[in-house]
Design a protein around this motif. Structure first.
Motif, mmCIF file in Angstrom:
data_model
loop_
_atom_site.group_PDB
_atom_site.id
_atom_site.type_symbol
_atom_site.label_atom_id
_atom_site.label_comp_id
_atom_site.label_asym_id
_atom_site.label_seq_id
_atom_site.Cartn_x
_atom_site.Cartn_y
_atom_site.Cartn_z
ATOM 1 N N HIS A 112 19.889 -15.321 40.741
ATOM 2 C CA HIS A 112 19.951 -13.993 40.128
ATOM 3 C C HIS A 112 18.660 -13.768 39.370
ATOM 4 C CE1 HIS A 112 20.739 -10.954 37.034
ATOM 5 N NE2 HIS A 112 21.642 -10.462 37.858
ATOM 6 N N ILE A 113 17.970 -12.684 39.700
ATOM 7 C CA ILE A 113 16.665 -12.392 39.102
ATOM 8 C C ILE A 113 16.703 -11.009 38.459
ATOM 9 C CG2 ILE A 113 14.190 -12.106 39.558
ATOM 10 C CD1 ILE A 113 14.612 -13.961 42.006
ATOM 11 N N THR A 114 16.280 -10.953 37.202
ATOM 12 C CA THR A 114 16.187 -9.697 36.457
ATOM 13 C C THR A 114 14.730 -9.270 36.390
ATOM 14 O OG1 THR A 114 18.095 -10.299 35.089
ATOM 15 C CG2 THR A 114 16.645 -8.564 34.248
ATOM 16 N N THR A 115 14.467 -8.013 36.674
ATOM 17 C CA THR A 115 13.110 -7.469 36.655
ATOM 18 C C THR A 115 12.843 -6.760 35.334
ATOM 19 O OG1 THR A 115 13.313 -7.073 39.029
ATOM 20 C CG2 THR A 115 11.484 -6.002 37.902
ATOM 21 N N ALA A 116 11.688 -7.020 34.741
ATOM 22 C CA ALA A 116 11.261 -6.332 33.525
ATOM 23 C C ALA A 116 9.783 -5.978 33.672
ATOM 24 C CB ALA A 116 11.488 -7.208 32.296
ATOM 25 N N THR A 117 9.278 -5.167 32.738
ATOM 26 C CA THR A 117 7.869 -4.759 32.743
ATOM 27 C C THR A 117 7.180 -5.271 31.495
ATOM 28 O OG1 THR A 117 8.315 -2.749 34.022
ATOM 29 C CG2 THR A 117 6.273 -2.799 32.751
ATOM 30 N N ASP A 118 6.057 -5.944 31.666
ATOM 31 C CA ASP A 118 5.237 -6.421 30.559
ATOM 32 C C ASP A 118 4.451 -5.224 30.007
ATOM 33 O OD1 ASP A 118 3.048 -7.447 29.023
ATOM 34 O OD2 ASP A 118 3.287 -9.389 29.999
ATOM 35 N N CYS A 119 4.694 -4.877 28.764
ATOM 36 C CA CYS A 119 4.061 -3.687 28.188
ATOM 37 C C CYS A 119 2.554 -3.844 28.034
ATOM 38 C CB CYS A 119 4.674 -3.372 26.821
ATOM 39 S SG CYS A 119 6.400 -2.862 26.897
ATOM 40 N N ALA A 120 2.079 -5.067 27.858
ATOM 41 C CA ALA A 120 0.641 -5.279 27.675
ATOM 42 C C ALA A 120 -0.122 -5.114 28.975
ATOM 43 C CB ALA A 120 0.388 -6.665 27.082
ATOM 44 N N THR A 121 0.433 -5.640 30.058
ATOM 45 C CA THR A 121 -0.285 -5.630 31.339
ATOM 46 C C THR A 121 0.201 -4.547 32.296
ATOM 47 O OG1 THR A 121 1.252 -7.175 32.409
ATOM 48 C CG2 THR A 121 -0.573 -8.126 31.130
ATOM 49 N N ASP A 136 19.275 -15.954 25.823
ATOM 50 C CA ASP A 136 18.045 -15.469 26.454
ATOM 51 C C ASP A 136 18.355 -14.558 27.631
ATOM 52 O OD1 ASP A 136 16.504 -16.831 24.650
ATOM 53 O OD2 ASP A 136 15.976 -18.470 26.010
ATOM 54 N N PHE A 137 19.398 -14.889 28.382
ATOM 55 C CA PHE A 137 19.758 -14.056 29.524
ATOM 56 C C PHE A 137 20.129 -12.653 29.058
ATOM 57 C CE2 PHE A 137 23.240 -12.404 32.242
ATOM 58 C CZ PHE A 137 22.464 -12.074 33.342
ATOM 59 N N LEU A 138 20.938 -12.541 28.015
ATOM 60 C CA LEU A 138 21.315 -11.226 27.500
ATOM 61 C C LEU A 138 20.093 -10.483 26.967
ATOM 62 C CD1 LEU A 138 24.661 -12.055 25.668
ATOM 63 C CD2 LEU A 138 24.377 -10.830 27.828
ATOM 64 N N ARG A 139 19.174 -11.215 26.368
ATOM 65 C CA ARG A 139 17.942 -10.605 25.853
ATOM 66 C C ARG A 139 17.098 -10.035 26.994
ATOM 67 N NH1 ARG A 139 16.511 -8.393 21.113
ATOM 68 N NH2 ARG A 139 14.344 -8.778 20.537
ATOM 69 N N VAL A 140 17.000 -10.791 28.065
ATOM 70 C CA VAL A 140 16.232 -10.341 29.228
ATOM 71 C C VAL A 140 16.895 -9.130 29.876
ATOM 72 C CG1 VAL A 140 15.646 -10.984 31.593
ATOM 73 C CG2 VAL A 140 15.081 -12.519 29.717
ATOM 74 N N LEU A 141 18.225 -9.146 30.006
ATOM 75 C CA LEU A 141 18.929 -7.980 30.542
ATOM 76 C C LEU A 141 18.651 -6.750 29.693
ATOM 77 C CD1 LEU A 141 22.557 -8.889 31.691
ATOM 78 C CD2 LEU A 141 20.620 -8.199 33.106
ATOM 79 N N LEU A 149 10.849 5.657 25.260
ATOM 80 C CA LEU A 149 11.314 6.821 24.508
ATOM 81 C C LEU A 149 12.816 6.790 24.223
ATOM 82 C CD1 LEU A 149 9.310 9.705 26.254
ATOM 83 C CD2 LEU A 149 8.635 8.328 24.274
ATOM 84 N N LEU A 150 13.578 6.106 25.046
ATOM 85 C CA LEU A 150 15.030 6.047 24.847
ATOM 86 C C LEU A 150 15.485 4.770 24.161
ATOM 87 C CD1 LEU A 150 16.377 7.466 28.237
ATOM 88 C CD2 LEU A 150 15.910 8.676 26.094
ATOM 89 N N GLN A 151 14.708 3.696 24.305
ATOM 90 C CA GLN A 151 15.057 2.423 23.687
ATOM 91 C C GLN A 151 13.804 1.771 23.125
ATOM 92 O OE1 GLN A 151 18.955 3.092 24.855
ATOM 93 N NE2 GLN A 151 18.199 1.570 23.438
ATOM 94 N N LYS A 152 13.991 0.792 22.259
ATOM 95 C CA LYS A 152 12.871 0.064 21.697
ATOM 96 C C LYS A 152 12.484 -1.080 22.622
ATOM 97 C CE LYS A 152 14.159 1.136 16.938
ATOM 98 N NZ LYS A 152 14.556 0.601 15.615
ATOM 99 N N PRO A 153 11.185 -1.435 22.648
ATOM 100 C CA PRO A 153 10.765 -2.596 23.444
ATOM 101 C C PRO A 153 11.444 -3.869 22.935
ATOM 102 C CG PRO A 153 8.874 -1.287 22.740
ATOM 103 C CD PRO A 153 10.052 -0.779 21.979
ATOM 104 N N VAL A 154 11.491 -4.861 23.796
ATOM 105 C CA VAL A 154 12.124 -6.139 23.462
ATOM 106 C C VAL A 154 11.070 -7.237 23.515
ATOM 107 C CG1 VAL A 154 13.823 -7.856 24.200
ATOM 108 C CG2 VAL A 154 14.364 -5.410 24.326
ATOM 109 N N ARG A 155 10.997 -8.028 22.462
ATOM 110 C CA ARG A 155 10.075 -9.162 22.433
ATOM 111 C C ARG A 155 10.799 -10.395 22.943
ATOM 112 N NH1 ARG A 155 5.402 -8.080 19.776
ATOM 113 N NH2 ARG A 155 5.374 -6.134 18.588
ATOM 114 N N PHE A 156 10.186 -11.029 23.936
ATOM 115 C CA PHE A 156 10.791 -12.230 24.507
ATOM 116 C C PHE A 156 9.708 -13.126 25.085
ATOM 117 C CE2 PHE A 156 12.535 -14.583 28.145
ATOM 118 C CZ PHE A 156 13.525 -15.312 27.489
ATOM 119 N N ASP A 157 9.750 -14.375 24.703
ATOM 120 C CA ASP A 157 8.873 -15.399 25.279
ATOM 121 C C ASP A 157 7.393 -14.995 25.225
ATOM 122 O OD1 ASP A 157 8.441 -17.893 26.453
ATOM 123 O OD2 ASP A 157 8.515 -17.092 28.491
#
Length: 303
Positions: A112-121, A136-141, A149-157
């Motif tokens: 199972h792979i969750t996709t996210a976007t790195d805000c810096a790159t 960590d899994f819930l944090r990544v989800l 604009l609808l949610q705040k960014p999430v800091r992880f790893d």
């Protein structure tokens, strides 16, 4: 049926993902569990319940709480919080109200792979369950579902992350890079849909001025999305991928609060999956051939 080398790819779309939930419930009813599952935003959430063998949990979570302000609140958004109450959605619900089966999820041999976007790159990040613990899994989800604009960014790893659909809205290329030969895609938009450039790009530049990568990803997401769905359409005509998607635009919004509409698209997803079952089975029984998928996608990138 040998499903080795077969991927299930799940598009996002907010609460339009209830359509995907219906498809996954049908798959579970038929005992059809793909060895590789990759999802974007709500697609990753739906996929996690599919892997934990709790497909009905998708319907429960995505409909029971939509009118609960702890789940969705425009007042909270206007007050500087998020549209969705992330502590409730990724804390109270899975840990207390509708418990998520972490033990079964992490014990599953399905990837199972969750996709996210790195805000810096502005590049996609892919997080596999076997490399994460429960918190960590819930944090990544949460990160993968956090729209600008609808949610705040999430800091992880060491990264600042947001919704995976910005950088990789339909991660077919990732699936191919991981060596899969067959690809089943559950999409939440109909054939022929193309995304338009957002009028919010200027606001994004202002709001996220410290994240140039996020700005680029947001500004380019319509081109990236349209290129990907064009490639999918071309590959589908060659029987190189298999898609299940609604015949027309779903009559719900990303933040839909009408439970009747949400139940209706859940049922629609289930019935669409049933209608495609015979042709899907034929696709899965076919021996994969070298069909040049990667070259086709590479050509699409350079076009």
């Amino acid at each position: 049926m040998d499903l080795t080398g077969t991927a299930l790819i799940l598009e996002g779309g907010g609460l339009r993902g209830n359509y995907t939930a219906g498809v996954l419930r049908f798959f579970a009813d038929k005992g059809l569990f793909f060895p590789y599952v990759i999802g974007v935003s709500i697609g990753a959430c739906n996929g996690s319940n599919y892997v934990s063998r709790q497909p009905e949990r998708n319907r429960i979570v995505n409909t029971r709480y939509v009118r609960d302000p702890r789940f969705l609140s425009y007042r909270r958004l206007l007050a500087g919080g998020g549209l969705f109450g992330m502590a409730f959605v990724f804390g109270t619900i899975p840990l207390q109200l509708v418990p998520f089966d972490f033990e079964r999820f992490f014990a599953s041999d399905q990837r199972h792979i969750t996709t996210a976007t790195d805000c810096a790159t502005g590049q996609p990040c892919y997080y596999e369950k076997d490399h994460l613990g429960s918190p960590d899994f819930l944090r990544v989800l949460q990160a993968g579902c956090s729209l600008p604009l609808l949610q705040k960014p999430v800091r992880f790893d060491g990264r600042v992350l947001m919704d995976g659909g910005l950088a990789d809205p339909i991660p077919l290329r990732k699936s191919m890079a991981d060596g899969n030969a067959r690809h089943v895609l559950i999409l939440t938009q109909p054939s022929g849909y193309r995304k338009k450039a957002s009028s919010l790009a200027g606001l994004i530049r202002l709001r996220y001025r410290h994240f140039p990568g996020l700005q680029r990803a947001f500004a380019d997401r319509h081109r990236r999305y349209n290129e990907t769905v064009q490639c999918i359409d071309d590959l589908e005509r060659k029987n190189a991928v298999f898609t299940i998607r609604p015949a027309a635009s779903l009559a719900v919004s990303r933040a839909e609060r009408n439970k009747d509409k949400l139940y209706a698209i859940y049922d629609q997803g289930y019935h669409d999956a049933a209608a495609h079952h015979a042709s899907l089975t034929a696709y899965l029984e076919r021996v994969p051939e070298g069909d040049g998928n990667e070259n086709h996608l590479a050509q699409g990138r350079s076009a």
